[in-house]
Design an enzyme around this catalytic site. Structure first.
Site, PDB file in Angstrom:
ATOM      1  N   ASP A  29     -16.439   9.952  11.557  1.00  0.00           N
ATOM      2  CA  ASP A  29     -17.544   9.265  10.888  1.00  0.00           C
ATOM      3  C   ASP A  29     -16.974   8.209   9.927  1.00  0.00           C
ATOM      4  O   ASP A  29     -15.786   7.907   9.967  1.00  0.00           O
ATOM      5  CB  ASP A  29     -18.402  10.310  10.179  1.00  0.00           C
ATOM      6  N   HIS A  30     -17.797   7.685   9.039  1.00  0.00           N
ATOM      7  CA  HIS A  30     -17.431   6.596   8.123  1.00  0.00           C
ATOM      8  C   HIS A  30     -15.929   6.538   7.804  1.00  0.00           C
ATOM      9  O   HIS A  30     -15.413   7.372   7.067  1.00  0.00           O
ATOM     10  CB  HIS A  30     -18.169   6.765   6.788  1.00  0.00           C
ATOM     11  N   GLY A  73     -27.905   9.927   7.379  1.00  0.00           N
ATOM     12  CA  GLY A  73     -28.760  10.510   6.351  1.00  0.00           C
ATOM     13  C   GLY A  73     -29.892  11.331   6.925  1.00  0.00           C
ATOM     14  O   GLY A  73     -31.025  11.273   6.438  1.00  0.00           O
TER      15      GLY A  73
END
Length: 304
Positions: A93-94, A220
């Site tokens: 991820d990020h 989110g």
């Protein structure tokens, strides 16, 4: 991991999301955050015959004290010991450091995210395009991000500023980077909603879809009402195909073991077996609920 020895159910993100989008459902992308919690995520997917994405971000590596190799090794060990046969993706991820992305690919991750969204558009394009060129050599998918996805817990970003994704910029970004998936900022935020209410700008999402052919990702996902997710997935010509869920898993784990503050991965691994088991059960049940009621991918493992 030697690609010749990879399980046949291990897919890159492009392949997995192509199937999901064709079937009009999304795949949950779950962040265990602690290595011992990879197992219940996979168990939940296997039990419900659902595809599943297991992910972790660069900040989580740093904050919880984990390396890409440690995370990947446990993931592959669980695939074998749990006899996981449903489609799975191991996703970074990020991340923004090229070296971390290289380490993840070397460890066996089949998908990576280059998050250069803090940079001006042209610099974001250049940085993401470099990762795409590198990852393609290894058959690894790339997710990019355009716009800033807000946060309430400061795990994945360092401010709560939110800049929504511009559809025309998204069209240019996708065309020039050739990413496989795009994380869009349309109103959701990382973490727990304490003051503001979760929302999704469906008109913006539809405009992005009209202009871009790639799979769309909603970050989110924790705390967003299920009906909002269902509507985002069901948009014309394909809506959201991947939904990130992290905070809900950690909150379920901590509540089950009677803790309120996060642990390091080492602290988690050193908990008594009975405590770990209780926490794992809570995480597995949370993932099962998300699969059934949130992304609605139960029984989709047979889709090809």
């Amino acid at each position: 991991m030697n690609t010749d020895n990879r399980p046949t159910n291990l897919m890159n993100l492009e392949t997995l999301l192509q199937i999901a989008e064709a079937g009009s459902y999304a795949v949950g992308s779950f962040s265990p955050r602690y290595v011992p919690l990879i197992r219940p995520v996979l168990r939940a997917g296997q039990g419900l015959k659902s595809p599943v994405i297991v992910q972790i971000s660069q900040i989580e590596f740093e904050r919880y004290g984990i390396t890409p190799r440690e995370f990947a090794d446990e993931f592959f060990a669980c695939l074998q010991s749990e006899r996981i046969t449903v489609p799975v993706t191991l996703h970074l991820d990020h991340s923004w450091d090229f070296s971390v992305i290289q380490d993840a690919i070397a460890a066996g991750f089949t998908s990576v995210m280059m998050d250069a969204s803090k940079l001006p558009l042209q610099e974001n394009i250049a940085a993401t395009r470099e990762v795409v060129r590198y990852a393609r050599r290894y058959g690894v998918s790339v997710e990019g991000e355009l716009g800033r996805i807000g946060t309430t817990d400061f795990v994945e970003t360092d401010s709560d500023e939110e800049l929504y994704t511009d559809p025309e910029e998204a069209q240019r970004f996708v065309a020039e980077t050739q990413v496989d998936a795009l994380a869009v900022s349309v109103g959701t935020a990382h973490g727990v909603y304490l003051v503001r209410k979760p929302r999704i700008d469906y008109e913006r999402l539809e405009a992005i879809r009209r202009l871009t052919p790639v799979h769309l990702v909603l970050h989110g996902g924790s705390g967003v009402p299920a009906e909002m997710i269902h509507k985002a997935v069901a948009l014309r010509n394909g809506g959201i195909s991947k939904v990130n869920i992290a905070t809900d898993l950690e909150l379920a784990f901590l509540a089950a073991i009677g803790r309120t503050e996060r642990l390091s991965n080492r602290e988690c691994s050193q908990l008594p077996e009975a405590v770990i088991t209780k926490g794992r059960q809570a995480v597995e049940e949370t993932v099962r609920t998300k699969i059934r009621e949130f992304v609605r991918s139960e029984g989709k493992a047979a889709d090809r």
